[in-house]
Design a protein around this motif. Structure first.
Motif, PDB file in Angstrom:
ATOM      1  N   THR A 148       0.856  -1.181   0.000  1.00 21.91           N
ATOM      2  CA  THR A 148       0.000   0.000   0.000  1.00 21.91           C
ATOM      3  C   THR A 148       0.890   1.228   0.000  1.00 21.91           C
ATOM      4  OG1 THR A 148      -1.790  -1.079   1.238  1.00 21.91           O
ATOM      5  CG2 THR A 148      -1.768   1.324   1.200  1.00 21.91           C
ATOM      6  N   ALA A 196      -3.705   0.443   7.285  1.00 25.75           N
ATOM      7  CA  ALA A 196      -3.423  -0.046   5.931  1.00 25.75           C
ATOM      8  C   ALA A 196      -2.857  -1.464   5.928  1.00 25.75           C
ATOM      9  CB  ALA A 196      -2.459   0.899   5.223  1.00 25.75           C
ATOM     10  N   THR A 202      -4.068  -0.660  -2.885  1.00 27.81           N
ATOM     11  CA  THR A 202      -2.652  -0.483  -3.201  1.00 27.81           C
ATOM     12  C   THR A 202      -2.238   0.981  -3.088  1.00 27.81           C
ATOM     13  OG1 THR A 202      -3.157  -0.284  -5.554  1.00 27.81           O
ATOM     14  CG2 THR A 202      -2.602  -2.487  -4.725  1.00 27.81           C
TER      15      THR A 202
END
Length: 295
Positions: A148, A196, A202
């Motif tokens: 991410t 996250a 992403t």
């Protein structure tokens, strides 16, 4: 956003920076086992906890990372040059140091890599501070790891530049001053970075809860300093000329931060809103600290 961090073990790089310190604290609050990589052990007193182990390494030297990723399933990196003056280039730190982390993570079987870049980074790859960051994002895309990229708006810590100007009784802006942005507090951003871990996204763009104009931030800074509203606005042509001068007559080490600042002062930069910290409160808290120190 999926916030499940059960059975998570994190390696955090960049913990002695503004954001990294908040991430380390948030990991401690959530009782997540963490390996913290630092260059300078003298800056780690606030990072120590029963859930963290601190390692002194040089992330620009790949060999210093060997063996440290064992048992880690998530890497969080905030590594990057802001205003450091250690002679290293953006490519050596923002790109190569993070690539060293990524390469070691892949060798160790790490599941996920979380990297903090900048908002609208792809649109500003021509800037020296952004070029290296986006080159590393390219590496993440090809890595085969879950990842991410967190893309924050300006940090509250960066807004101290407004306070510094206001302290002298005047704030300088470009254009009308009506450009909008929503800077974010490090504590709010740290929570989002850890959330996250369980996200399938992403890429996450993120800013603070309040969308403000440059004029409004300037007014806040002046009021926090107890100064009358005094804002000087220069045309964008002057901003662009100053940019040209720095790019032409100084090194990238000198003009990089100035180029970044002046570019983002010229456009709106609005990200999805997140968190609860207000910039006006942050300014007042900063002034309280300054006033206490002066007594």
């Amino acid at each position: 956003m999926n916030t499940n961090t059960t059975n998570t073990s994190v390696l955090l790089a960049g913990a002695t920076g503004y954001l990294g310190g908040y991430i380390a604290k948030e990991l401690q609050i959530r009782k997540i086992e963490t390996k913290i990589l630092v260059r300078n052990l003298e800056k780690t007193a606030h990072l120590k906890s029963e859930h963290s182990t601190i390692f002194q390494v040089e992330v620009t030297q790949a060999e210093s990372l060997k063996g440290l990723f064992k048992g880690v399933n998530t890497v969080i990196s905030t590594v990057g040059i802001t205003r450091q003056k250690d002679g290293l280039t953006y490519m050596q730190v923002d790109y190569q140091a993070n690539k060293n982390l990524l390469d070691e993570a892949k060798r160790a079987g790490v599941r996920k890599f979380i990297y903090v870049s900048v908002l609208n980074g792809r649109l500003h790859r021509n800037l020296k501070m952004v070029e290296a960051k986006e080159a590393f994002v390219d590496e993440l895309l090809q890595s085969g790891l879950d990842f991410t990229v967190v893309r924050p708006n300006g940090f509250f810590s960066d807004m101290k530049d407004f306070l510094d100007m206001a302290k002298k009784g005047r704030v300088y802006l470009f254009g009308s001053g009506e450009q909008k942005f929503n800077p974010i507090h490090g504590q709010d951003l740290a929570a989002a970075c850890i959330d996250a871990i369980g996200s399938v996204k992403t890429e996450i763009g993120i800013g603070g809860p309040d969308i403000l104009t440059h004029n409004e931030v300037a007014q806040m800074a002046l009021l926090a300093n107890g100064k009358p509203i005094n804002i000087v606005r220069f045309p964008h042509a002057i901003r662009k000329f100053v940019l040209w001068c720095f790019r032409t007559f100084t090194s990238s080490k000198t003009y990089g931060p100035i180029e970044f600042f002046l570019t983002f002062m010229g456009d709106d930069a609005i990200a999805p809103r997140y968190g609860c910290h207000r910039l006006s409160t942050f300014f007042q808290q900063e002034m309280d600290v300054i006033q206490k120190a002066d007594k």
